[in-house]
Design an enzyme around this catalytic site. Structure first.
Site, PDB file in Angstrom:
ATOM      1  N   ASN A  16      40.106  47.367  46.642  1.00 14.24           N
ATOM      2  CA  ASN A  16      40.726  46.055  46.860  1.00 14.24           C
ATOM      3  C   ASN A  16      41.521  46.039  48.167  1.00 14.24           C
ATOM      4  O   ASN A  16      41.535  45.036  48.874  1.00 14.24           O
ATOM      5  CB  ASN A  16      41.618  45.671  45.677  1.00 14.24           C
ATOM      6  CG  ASN A  16      40.813  45.059  44.550  1.00 14.24           C
ATOM      7  OD1 ASN A  16      40.304  43.945  44.669  1.00 14.24           O
ATOM      8  ND2 ASN A  16      40.666  45.804  43.456  1.00 14.24           N
ATOM      9  N   LYS A  84      52.048  51.922  38.759  1.00 14.46           N
ATOM     10  CA  LYS A  84      53.460  52.106  38.378  1.00 14.46           C
ATOM     11  C   LYS A  84      54.114  50.754  38.137  1.00 14.46           C
ATOM     12  O   LYS A  84      53.658  49.732  38.641  1.00 14.46           O
ATOM     13  CB  LYS A  84      54.221  52.834  39.496  1.00 14.46           C
ATOM     14  CG  LYS A  84      53.743  54.232  39.721  1.00 14.46           C
ATOM     15  CD  LYS A  84      54.249  55.135  38.631  1.00 14.46           C
ATOM     16  CE  LYS A  84      53.798  56.558  38.891  1.00 14.46           C
ATOM     17  NZ  LYS A  84      54.088  57.432  37.770  1.00 14.46           N
ATOM     18  N   HIS A 102      44.304  41.924  38.187  1.00 11.45           N
ATOM     19  CA  HIS A 102      43.992  42.572  36.914  1.00 11.45           C
ATOM     20  C   HIS A 102      42.515  42.308  36.600  1.00 11.45           C
ATOM     21  O   HIS A 102      42.043  41.186  36.763  1.00 11.45           O
ATOM     22  CB  HIS A 102      44.882  41.989  35.807  1.00 11.45           C
ATOM     23  CG  HIS A 102      44.705  42.678  34.496  1.00 11.45           C
ATOM     24  ND1 HIS A 102      45.319  43.882  34.200  1.00 11.45           N
ATOM     25  CD2 HIS A 102      43.960  42.359  33.414  1.00 11.45           C
ATOM     26  CE1 HIS A 102      44.961  44.259  32.991  1.00 11.45           C
ATOM     27  NE2 HIS A 102      44.140  43.354  32.483  1.00 11.45           N
ATOM     28  N   ASP A 143      51.737  42.432  33.227  1.00 12.22           N
ATOM     29  CA  ASP A 143      50.588  41.512  33.151  1.00 12.22           C
ATOM     30  C   ASP A 143      50.921  40.155  32.537  1.00 12.22           C
ATOM     31  O   ASP A 143      50.032  39.476  32.041  1.00 12.22           O
ATOM     32  CB  ASP A 143      49.431  42.152  32.357  1.00 12.22           C
ATOM     33  CG  ASP A 143      48.896  43.408  33.014  1.00 12.22           C
ATOM     34  OD1 ASP A 143      48.933  43.497  34.256  1.00 12.22           O
ATOM     35  OD2 ASP A 143      48.444  44.312  32.287  1.00 12.22           O
ATOM     36  N   GLU A 172      36.728  40.679  42.182  1.00 10.16           N
ATOM     37  CA  GLU A 172      38.092  40.978  42.641  1.00 10.16           C
ATOM     38  C   GLU A 172      38.154  41.000  44.160  1.00 10.16           C
ATOM     39  O   GLU A 172      39.097  40.484  44.763  1.00 10.16           O
ATOM     40  CB  GLU A 172      38.547  42.346  42.115  1.00 10.16           C
ATOM     41  CG  GLU A 172      38.767  42.411  40.624  1.00 10.16           C
ATOM     42  CD  GLU A 172      39.295  43.784  40.210  1.00 10.16           C
ATOM     43  OE1 GLU A 172      40.250  44.269  40.830  1.00 10.16           O
ATOM     44  OE2 GLU A 172      38.738  44.370  39.263  1.00 10.16           O
TER      45      GLU A 172
HETATM   46  C1  GRF Z   1      41.016  47.164  40.039  1.00 13.65           C
HETATM   47  O1  GRF Z   1      40.096  46.943  39.008  1.00 13.65           O
HETATM   48  C2  GRF Z   1      42.261  46.345  39.830  1.00 13.65           C
HETATM   49  O2  GRF Z   1      42.031  45.120  39.200  1.00 13.65           O
HETATM   50  C3  GRF Z   1      43.072  47.217  38.918  1.00 13.65           C
HETATM   51  O3  GRF Z   1      42.811  48.527  39.354  1.00 13.65           O
HETATM   52  C4  GRF Z   1      41.539  48.589  40.015  1.00 13.65           C
HETATM   53  C5  GRF Z   1      41.818  49.131  41.388  1.00 13.65           C
HETATM   54  O4  GRF Z   1      40.676  49.463  42.081  1.00 13.65           O
HETATM   55  N1  GRF Z   1      44.454  46.805  38.918  1.00 13.65           N
HETATM   56  P1  GRF Z   1      40.775  49.844  43.622  1.00 13.65           P
HETATM   57  O5  GRF Z   1      41.774  50.976  43.764  1.00 13.65           O
HETATM   58  O6  GRF Z   1      41.202  48.617  44.369  1.00 13.65           O
HETATM   59  O7  GRF Z   1      39.403  50.271  43.985  1.00 13.65           O
END
Ligand code: GRF
Length: 216
Positions: A16, A84, A102, A143, A172
């Site tokens: 991400n 965290k 999420h 969340d 995402e």
């Molecule tokens: C993602 O699925 C995000 O929604 C969740 O943790 C994962 C992180 O993946 N909170 P990355 O480290 O961005 O590949």
């Protein structure tokens, strides 16, 4: 317009983060100003290094002062796979400026301990037909902060936690940059906002209700 400085907090591989780095590389609206990891082993740190973005590792993620200092002058803070808890004193100081992504449609399949693979296992075990991605504000409860945008993803027969995770992750990577750009364009509002960012399924659903209305 000077691009809005964004801090990205990470704990894992950082796909991400990569989506944000790619989407904002030439943006006049927002820029990734720094990356902050909860542990030195986070693969995301290498992505920051490759992109030439300053990165640091928290020694005490529970220390509100350290978290706020690490964020520096960033206007918006994005938790991108950050596992965290943001200390309550930091949440209070950064109210409505911290967002999280999420991998499910909150408020379902969220809360303490619901992260990573466990989310997708729980979704599959429940038998729902839809999962998705949610971007929401971070408040004192895991969340549970106000939802900013969601993007639904179908659960397919034969899905495993891995196939579902991959389908959600793709979404995402599109949703998170959209939300960051939209919030930056709005100047990172001081009150929670709900954005139209997200997948076309909502548009389709809206059109459907309009059509049903017309028929009556
Ligand atoms: C993602 O699925 C995000 O929604 C969740 O943790 C994962 C992180 O993946 N909170 P990355 O480290 O961005 O590949």
């Amino acid at each position: 317009m000077t691009p809005v400085p964004v801090a990205v907090l990470v704990s894992g591989g950082g796909t991400n983060l990569q989506a944000l780095l790619d989407a904002l590389r030439d943006s006049a609206v927002a820029r990734v100003a720094c990356v902050v990891a909860s542990a030195a082993g986070a693969g995301a740190l290498e992505r920051a290094r490759r992109a030439g973005v300053p990165a640091g590792v928290l020694t005490h993620p529970d220390d509100a002062g350290e978290v706020v200092t690490a964020i520096g002058d960033a206007r918006l803070v994005v938790l991108a796979g950050y596992v965290k808890r943001i200390p309550p004193a930091a949440v209070a100081q950064l109210r409505w400026r911290v967002i999280n992504i999420h991998p499910a449609l909150l408020p379902a399949f969220g809360g303490p301990g619901m992260y990573g693979r466990r989310v997708h296992e729980a979704v599959l075990a429940s038998g729902v037909a839809l999962s998705g991605a949610t971007v929401h504000y971070v408040d004192e409860e895991y969340d549970r902060g106000p939802i900013i945008a969601q993007w639904p993803v179908p659960v397919r027969p034969g899905d495993t936690p891995d196939t579902l995770a991959a389908r959600v992750l793709e979404v995402e990577h599109r949703l998170l940059p959209q939300v960051v750009v939209d919030l930056a364009r709005l100047g990172v509002p001081a009150k929670p906002v709900r954005l139209a960012a997200g997948g076309s399924a909502f548009v389709a659903a809206d059109q459907l209700s309009v059509r049903l209305g017309d028929d009556r």
